[in-house]
Write an enzyme that holds these catalytic residues in place. Structure first.
Site, PDB file in Angstrom:
ATOM      1  N   GLY A  10       2.251   8.862   8.327  1.00  9.88           N
ATOM      2  CA  GLY A  10       0.897   9.301   7.965  1.00  9.88           C
ATOM      3  C   GLY A  10      -0.131   8.776   8.950  1.00  9.88           C
ATOM      4  O   GLY A  10      -0.089   7.614   9.337  1.00  9.88           O
ATOM      5  N   ARG A  71       6.514  13.122  10.565  1.00 10.27           N
ATOM      6  CA  ARG A  71       7.569  12.429   9.811  1.00 10.27           C
ATOM      7  C   ARG A  71       8.849  13.137  10.237  1.00 10.27           C
ATOM      8  O   ARG A  71       9.055  14.299   9.895  1.00 10.27           O
ATOM      9  CB  ARG A  71       7.353  12.578   8.308  1.00 10.27           C
ATOM     10  CG  ARG A  71       6.021  11.989   7.807  1.00 10.27           C
ATOM     11  CD  ARG A  71       6.043  11.898   6.289  1.00 10.27           C
ATOM     12  NE  ARG A  71       4.716  11.697   5.719  1.00 10.27           N
ATOM     13  CZ  ARG A  71       4.093  10.516   5.647  1.00 10.27           C
ATOM     14  NH1 ARG A  71       4.671   9.438   6.111  1.00 10.27           N
ATOM     15  NH2 ARG A  71       2.899  10.428   5.078  1.00 10.27           N
ATOM     16  N   ASP A 102       6.053   1.245   7.326  1.00 10.92           N
ATOM     17  CA  ASP A 102       7.353   0.565   7.326  1.00 10.92           C
ATOM     18  C   ASP A 102       8.530   1.518   7.542  1.00 10.92           C
ATOM     19  O   ASP A 102       9.545   1.131   8.111  1.00 10.92           O
ATOM     20  CB  ASP A 102       7.543  -0.323   6.095  1.00 10.92           C
ATOM     21  CG  ASP A 102       7.394   0.434   4.806  1.00 10.92           C
ATOM     22  OD1 ASP A 102       7.028   1.623   4.837  1.00 10.92           O
ATOM     23  OD2 ASP A 102       7.657  -0.161   3.748  1.00 10.92           O
ATOM     24  N   THR A 125      -1.439   2.263   8.065  1.00 11.20           N
ATOM     25  CA  THR A 125      -1.309   3.135   6.887  1.00 11.20           C
ATOM     26  C   THR A 125      -2.448   2.851   5.918  1.00 11.20           C
ATOM     27  O   THR A 125      -2.769   1.680   5.680  1.00 11.20           O
ATOM     28  CB  THR A 125       0.031   2.961   6.141  1.00 11.20           C
ATOM     29  OG1 THR A 125      -0.063   3.592   4.859  1.00 11.20           O
ATOM     30  CG2 THR A 125       0.429   1.517   5.920  1.00 11.20           C
ATOM     31  N   ASP A 127      -2.266   2.996   2.925  1.00  8.23           N
ATOM     32  CA  ASP A 127      -1.729   2.367   1.713  1.00  8.23           C
ATOM     33  C   ASP A 127      -1.793   0.837   1.792  1.00  8.23           C
ATOM     34  O   ASP A 127      -1.706   0.156   0.770  1.00  8.23           O
ATOM     35  CB  ASP A 127      -0.272   2.789   1.488  1.00  8.23           C
ATOM     36  CG  ASP A 127      -0.144   4.253   1.096  1.00  8.23           C
ATOM     37  OD1 ASP A 127      -1.195   4.929   1.009  1.00  8.23           O
ATOM     38  OD2 ASP A 127       0.992   4.722   0.887  1.00  8.23           O
ATOM     39  N   ASP A 129       0.418  -1.347   2.789  1.00  6.22           N
ATOM     40  CA  ASP A 129       1.580  -1.834   2.032  1.00  6.22           C
ATOM     41  C   ASP A 129       2.745  -2.213   2.939  1.00  6.22           C
ATOM     42  O   ASP A 129       3.895  -1.910   2.647  1.00  6.22           O
ATOM     43  CB  ASP A 129       2.030  -0.748   1.034  1.00  6.22           C
ATOM     44  CG  ASP A 129       2.516   0.506   1.734  1.00  6.22           C
ATOM     45  OD1 ASP A 129       2.263   0.660   2.945  1.00  6.22           O
ATOM     46  OD2 ASP A 129       3.176   1.330   1.079  1.00  6.22           O
ATOM     47  N   GLY A 170      -1.602   6.292  -2.378  1.00  9.22           N
ATOM     48  CA  GLY A 170      -0.778   5.079  -2.427  1.00  9.22           C
ATOM     49  C   GLY A 170       0.578   5.517  -2.937  1.00  9.22           C
ATOM     50  O   GLY A 170       0.791   5.562  -4.149  1.00  9.22           O
ATOM     51  N   ARG A 171       1.463   5.859  -2.012  1.00 13.94           N
ATOM     52  CA  ARG A 171       2.745   6.453  -2.407  1.00 13.94           C
ATOM     53  C   ARG A 171       3.501   5.586  -3.420  1.00 13.94           C
ATOM     54  O   ARG A 171       3.967   6.059  -4.434  1.00 13.94           O
ATOM     55  CB  ARG A 171       3.613   6.648  -1.162  1.00 13.94           C
ATOM     56  CG  ARG A 171       4.837   7.511  -1.389  1.00 13.94           C
ATOM     57  CD  ARG A 171       5.812   7.345  -0.257  1.00 13.94           C
ATOM     58  NE  ARG A 171       5.298   7.849   1.006  1.00 13.94           N
ATOM     59  CZ  ARG A 171       5.395   9.114   1.395  1.00 13.94           C
ATOM     60  NH1 ARG A 171       5.986   9.988   0.629  1.00 13.94           N
ATOM     61  NH2 ARG A 171       4.924   9.469   2.557  1.00 13.94           N
TER      62      ARG A 171
HETATM   63  O1  F6P Z   1       0.105   7.695   4.775  1.00 11.63           O
HETATM   64  C1  F6P Z   1       0.249   7.277   3.491  1.00 11.63           C
HETATM   65  C2  F6P Z   1       0.066   8.434   2.540  1.00 11.63           C
HETATM   66  O2  F6P Z   1      -1.233   8.981   2.686  1.00 11.63           O
HETATM   67  C3  F6P Z   1       0.337   8.074   1.097  1.00 11.63           C
HETATM   68  O3  F6P Z   1      -0.755   7.478   0.472  1.00 11.63           O
HETATM   69  C4  F6P Z   1       0.705   9.403   0.520  1.00 11.63           C
HETATM   70  O4  F6P Z   1       1.551   9.255  -0.595  1.00 11.63           O
HETATM   71  C5  F6P Z   1       1.427  10.073   1.648  1.00 11.63           C
HETATM   72  O5  F6P Z   1       0.998   9.452   2.840  1.00 11.63           O
HETATM   73  C6  F6P Z   1       1.205  11.548   1.755  1.00 11.63           C
HETATM   74  O6  F6P Z   1       2.032  12.032   2.763  1.00 11.63           O
HETATM   75  P1  F6P Z   1       1.876  13.471   3.397  1.00 11.63           P
HETATM   76  O7  F6P Z   1       0.628  13.476   4.224  1.00 11.63           O
HETATM   77  O8  F6P Z   1       3.107  13.635   4.208  1.00 11.63           O
HETATM   78  O9  F6P Z   1       1.768  14.432   2.258  1.00 11.63           O
END
Ligand code: F6P
Length: 319
Positions: A10, A71, A102, A125, A127, A129, A170-171
């Site tokens: 992200g 990703r 991470d 990130t 998050d 975290d 916040g995944r």
């Molecule tokens: O980068 C972290 C984050 O924004 C998380 O808070 C969230 O769950 C996730 O990425 C969303 O990912 P994507 O942009 O791939 O939907």
């Protein structure tokens, strides 16, 4: 010496200031900067370009990342990691900085155990975290985006007899949610790390509503997966008509705050100092109790990040 920078996972505000600092500083030190576009996907597909000052002009203040991120599923396969290594070799890249979370560091750990890759990770990130660091790039900017949204939602919430539930990102982690709740004076905060005391809190808020409370703000971390439950609880138990706002990807955008810009500079300088002196770096630059340092990647990926206990304790004493 040829050095490269890339983003993975992200995007986060602070990546552009880091990229700019990297290019300017590498030139200043008499080395050759390279940019890897599209994250690990781009590394596999050889989207690696020599950087010039004009590539990073006018990006310091911009959110996201001008070299983009991804990703990558393909990077899980050995064949593609081998291809990625050959691309680095082809450009003569001797050191790599990876801005990511991470998951990205785990991928890099694997990569460096198979091939001679000299890299330093920079935690990035929203998050916040990543184990081993108190701060990840992007957190402060995201907090300010959420704070701005919550201040506005409070304006409308307080103008009606209503509760507002705001889901923040916040995944798997509630850090963004807790600090946002504290900074915006929310009455309720629900995160994955702390049990939601719905009965006790519901009784208290319902009493307050009977005694004149006419609005409430509840922050729910995405990772708690309790948005519907909390919505029903606010309506049925607390007794306030409720509206839901899911902030979503707006939280990933925005101009990096001063804090994110300065943190980016310090992380990059530390990473470059280390790469200049070591040929087998494989470290992560971290910020611990006010100091910048490098730690082993195993330390970062071996444990799950814990939100500081004082923040978790604050959840049950919000209002
Ligand atoms: O980068 C972290 C984050 O924004 C998380 O808070 C969230 O769950 C996730 O990425 C969303 O990912 P994507 O942009 O791939 O939907």
């Amino acid at each position: 010496m040829a050095l490269a920078i890339m983003c993975s996972g992200g995007d986060a505000a602070g990546m552009n200031p880091a990229i700019k600092k990297f290019v300017d500083e590498v030139y200043k030190r008499g080395d050759l900067p390279f940019l890897i576009y599209d994250g690990l996907e781009g590394l596999i597909d050889n989207k690696i370009k020599r950087a010039h000052h004009h590539d990073v002009a006018n990006i310091l203040h911009r959110g996201g990342t001008v070299i983009r991120s991804s990703r990558s599923k393909r990077f899980f396969e050995y064949e593609y990691r081998k291809r990625a290594y050959e691309n680095l070799q082809q450009h003569g890249i001797k050191g790599l900085i990876v801005l990511g979370g991470d998951g990205s560091f785990r991928a890099m750990e694997r990569f460096s155990s198979e091939f001679e890759v000299n890299f330093v990770g920079i935690p990035s990130t929203i998050d916040n975290d990543i184990n081993g660091t108190d701060y990840c790039l992007g957190f402060d900017t995201a907090l300010n985006v959420v704070r701005d949204a919550l201040d506005k939602i409070r304006d409308t919430a307080s103008s009606f007899n209503r509760a507002f539930l705001v889901e923040v990102m916040g995944r798997d982690c509630g850090h963004l949610a807790i600090i946002s709740a504290m900074a915006s004076g929310a009455e309720v905060c629900v995160v994955p790390e702390v049990e939601f005391q719905s009965e006790e809190l519901g009784k208290r808020l319902a009493d307050e509503v009977k005694n004149g409370r006419n609005y409430a703000l509840a922050i729910v971390a995405e990772g708690a997966r309790k948005t519907t439950e909390v919505y029903n609880w606010l309506q049925d138990v607390v007794g306030l008509e409720t509206r839901v706002t899911i902030l979503g990807h707006i939280q990933r955008g925005g101009n990096p705050t001063v804090r994110d810009r300065l943190m980016a500079f310090d992380f990059v300088l530390l990473a470059l100092d280390h790469l200049a002196e070591h040929t087998d770096a494989n470290k992560v630059a971290v910020y611990q109790r006010g100091c910048f340092k490098l730690i082993e990647i195993e330390e970062v990926v071996s444990q799950k990040y814990q939100v500081p206990q004082r923040y978790l304790d604050a959840i049950n004493h919000l209002d």
